[in-house]
Design a protein around this motif. Structure first.
Motif, PDB file in Angstrom:
ATOM      1  N   CYS A 103       0.855  -1.188   0.000  1.00  0.00           N
ATOM      2  CA  CYS A 103       0.000   0.000   0.000  1.00  0.00           C
ATOM      3  C   CYS A 103       0.890   1.236   0.000  1.00  0.00           C
ATOM      4  N   THR A 104       0.805   2.021  -1.071  1.00  0.00           N
ATOM      5  CA  THR A 104       1.582   3.257  -1.185  1.00  0.00           C
ATOM      6  C   THR A 104       0.705   4.489  -0.993  1.00  0.00           C
ATOM      7  N   LEU A 105      -0.554   4.271  -0.599  1.00  0.00           N
ATOM      8  CA  LEU A 105      -1.535   5.355  -0.530  1.00  0.00           C
ATOM      9  C   LEU A 105      -1.910   5.660   0.920  1.00  0.00           C
ATOM     10  N   PRO A 106      -2.343   6.886   1.207  1.00  0.00           N
ATOM     11  CA  PRO A 106      -2.742   7.233   2.577  1.00  0.00           C
ATOM     12  C   PRO A 106      -3.985   6.468   3.018  1.00  0.00           C
ATOM     13  N   LEU A 107      -4.074   6.178   4.309  1.00  0.00           N
ATOM     14  CA  LEU A 107      -5.164   5.358   4.828  1.00  0.00           C
ATOM     15  C   LEU A 107      -6.417   6.149   5.167  1.00  0.00           C
ATOM     16  N   GLY A 112      -6.671   3.648  -0.605  1.00  0.00           N
ATOM     17  CA  GLY A 112      -5.620   3.030   0.192  1.00  0.00           C
ATOM     18  C   GLY A 112      -6.181   2.147   1.296  1.00  0.00           C
ATOM     19  N   LEU A 129       3.153  -1.534   4.265  1.00  0.00           N
ATOM     20  CA  LEU A 129       2.720  -0.139   4.230  1.00  0.00           C
ATOM     21  C   LEU A 129       3.897   0.769   3.903  1.00  0.00           C
ATOM     22  N   PRO A 131       3.401   4.482   3.099  1.00  0.00           N
ATOM     23  CA  PRO A 131       2.457   5.559   2.822  1.00  0.00           C
ATOM     24  C   PRO A 131       3.066   6.837   2.279  1.00  0.00           C
ATOM     25  N   LYS A 132       4.367   7.039   2.479  1.00  0.00           N
ATOM     26  CA  LYS A 132       4.978   8.269   1.988  1.00  0.00           C
ATOM     27  C   LYS A 132       6.316   7.934   1.343  1.00  0.00           C
ATOM     28  N   SER A 155      -2.170   2.019  -7.185  1.00  0.00           N
ATOM     29  CA  SER A 155      -1.835   3.415  -6.951  1.00  0.00           C
ATOM     30  C   SER A 155      -2.545   4.281  -7.982  1.00  0.00           C
TER      31      SER A 155
END
Length: 404
Positions: A103-107, A112, A129, A131-132, A155
């Motif tokens: 997961c490269t996306l914000p939760l 994400g 994870l 995220p950033k 993504s």
């Protein structure tokens, strides 16, 4: 951890962008009636509200839309609805494909949280994870996929534009990749498939109101094209045309899908506006084939898509008009090679001493980064139509031609 803890208590969680400013935070609290605020640094009990979250019938998750000014919109989901969506995702994807999900996306973002994180955990698979991602990590992204033997991740197009420009591809091919939350061109789609070493790259379609994914079209599909998002993953598509829902043809896309929202929190009127019986209007325009394959062609809403994060133009208008020396504003999206779109605005000031950079700096202090205009032009008059309403599309077209 906080999300599962809230659910374990039988309460409802509100997921928000941690970067929101103090004013936005108060808007969210006032709108939801939240009893507790949790973040990385604190847990704070809030003053009693008129109605607490756990009083909603069946609500377990509220995902907030823009809330820089005015009342933010809360998309409300139940545990049962989320479970139905996750089950439909796994039927379409297959649990073994998600063996090592990244997961490269914000939760706080449905794409994400629900699409990547909860779907992988529901499948009983491993979740990584990230995220950033900073620039140095981007240049090694292919090696990161190899290192953790990533089999699946999803993504947004802007992410891929940066990865393709900075990182060599992985040595091993992933089993499946999703791209979504913003328009995907056929040329970029092909570049992603070549980089990943697989044609199982899906242009996925979904929204917060449907608990993220509701369909996806593979690069290997014969009918692939710009805007092609395939057949529904559970549920049905329809198109609204001539005041009726049709099983094929052109029109505004309507969907009946597993995991559809309970409604907009404390806003039954807004909920009724998007519902036609069991079908929900998405605000997207598309062409629906007889086999239920959908191709998107545009939007009916005034949304600016900043790297997959939706920013309402009206929200930015209100932000700017909150400045003491701004009489009127007209906001819109402008092209950006990385994020797809950026926020821009025409502003009618009340003072000739106001500077555009000063106004942008003020916006940064009062709104999250996504909603801050990157370009502002002062004008003596905002374009209007013959009914006196802001001619947003005309203004956008004129300024894009001028600036680009």
């Amino acid at each position: 951890m906080s999300l599962f803890a809230v659910w374990k208590c039988g309460a409802c969680a509100v997921m928000v962008n941690p970067a929101i400013k103090a004013g936005e935070r108060q808007n969210v609290i006032a709108t939801t009636g939240a009893a507790l605020w949790l973040d990385d640094n604190s847990m704070k009990e809030l003053p009693p509200q008129a109605e607490h979250l756990y009083d909603i019938d069946g609500a377990a998750l509220i995902l907030m839309t823009s809330g820089t000014t005015g009342t933010p919109k809360g998309v409300t989901h139940s545990i049962d609805g989320l479970r139905q969506r996750l089950a439909a995702n796994l039927t379409a994807i297959g649990p073994t494909v998600m063996k090592n999900t990244l997961c490269t996306l914000p939760l706080f973002f449905g794409h994400g949280l629900i699409g990547n994180a909860l779907t992988a955990l529901y499948a009983g698979q491993h979740l990584w994870l990230l995220p950033k991602i900073e620039i140095p990590q981007m240049s090694n992204f292919g090696a990161t996929l190899d290192q953790h033997e990533i089999t699946f991740f999803s993504s947004v197009p802007s992410f891929w534009k940066m990865i393709l420009a900075t990182s060599p591809p992985p040595q091993g091919a992933m089993q499946r990749v999703h791209v979504g939350s913003a328009p995907l061109s056929l040329a970029l789609w092909e570049s992603i498939a070549n980089w990943c070493g697989t044609k199982a790259v899906f242009n996925s379609y979904g929204m917060t109101e449907t608990a993220n994914w509701i369909s996806g079209g593979a690069f290997s599909d014969v009918g692939r094209s710009d805007g092609y998002v395939g057949q529904p993953w559970g549920g049905e598509f329809r198109v609204l045309r001539d005041n009726g829902l049709h099983s094929h043809g052109e029109g505004q896309v309507a969907v009946k899908s597993p995991g559809q929202m309970l409604g907009f929190w404390r806003n039954p009127e807004k909920t009724r506006e998007v519902m036609l019986g069991d079908y929900m209007l998405t605000g997207d325009l598309g062409h629906l084939a007889k086999d239920q394959s959908l191709t998107l062609v545009g939007r009916t809403k005034n949304e600016i898509n900043v790297a997959g994060i939706k920013v309402l133009a009206e929200e930015v208008d209100m932000l700017l008009e909150g400045h003491a020396h701004v009489a009127e504003a007209c906001s819109f999206g402008i092209p950006d090679p990385i994020s797809g779109q950026r926020v821009a605005a025409l502003v009618r000031p009340t003072s000739n001493t106001l500077d555009t950079m000063e106004l942008i700096a003020w916006c940064r202090e009062n709104a999250r980064t996504d909603a801050v205009p990157s370009k502002i032009e002062f004008v003596t008059e905002i374009p209007k139509n013959d009914r006196g309403k802001i001619a947003r599309i005309e203004a956008q077209k004129q300024m894009v031609e001028k600036w680009f």
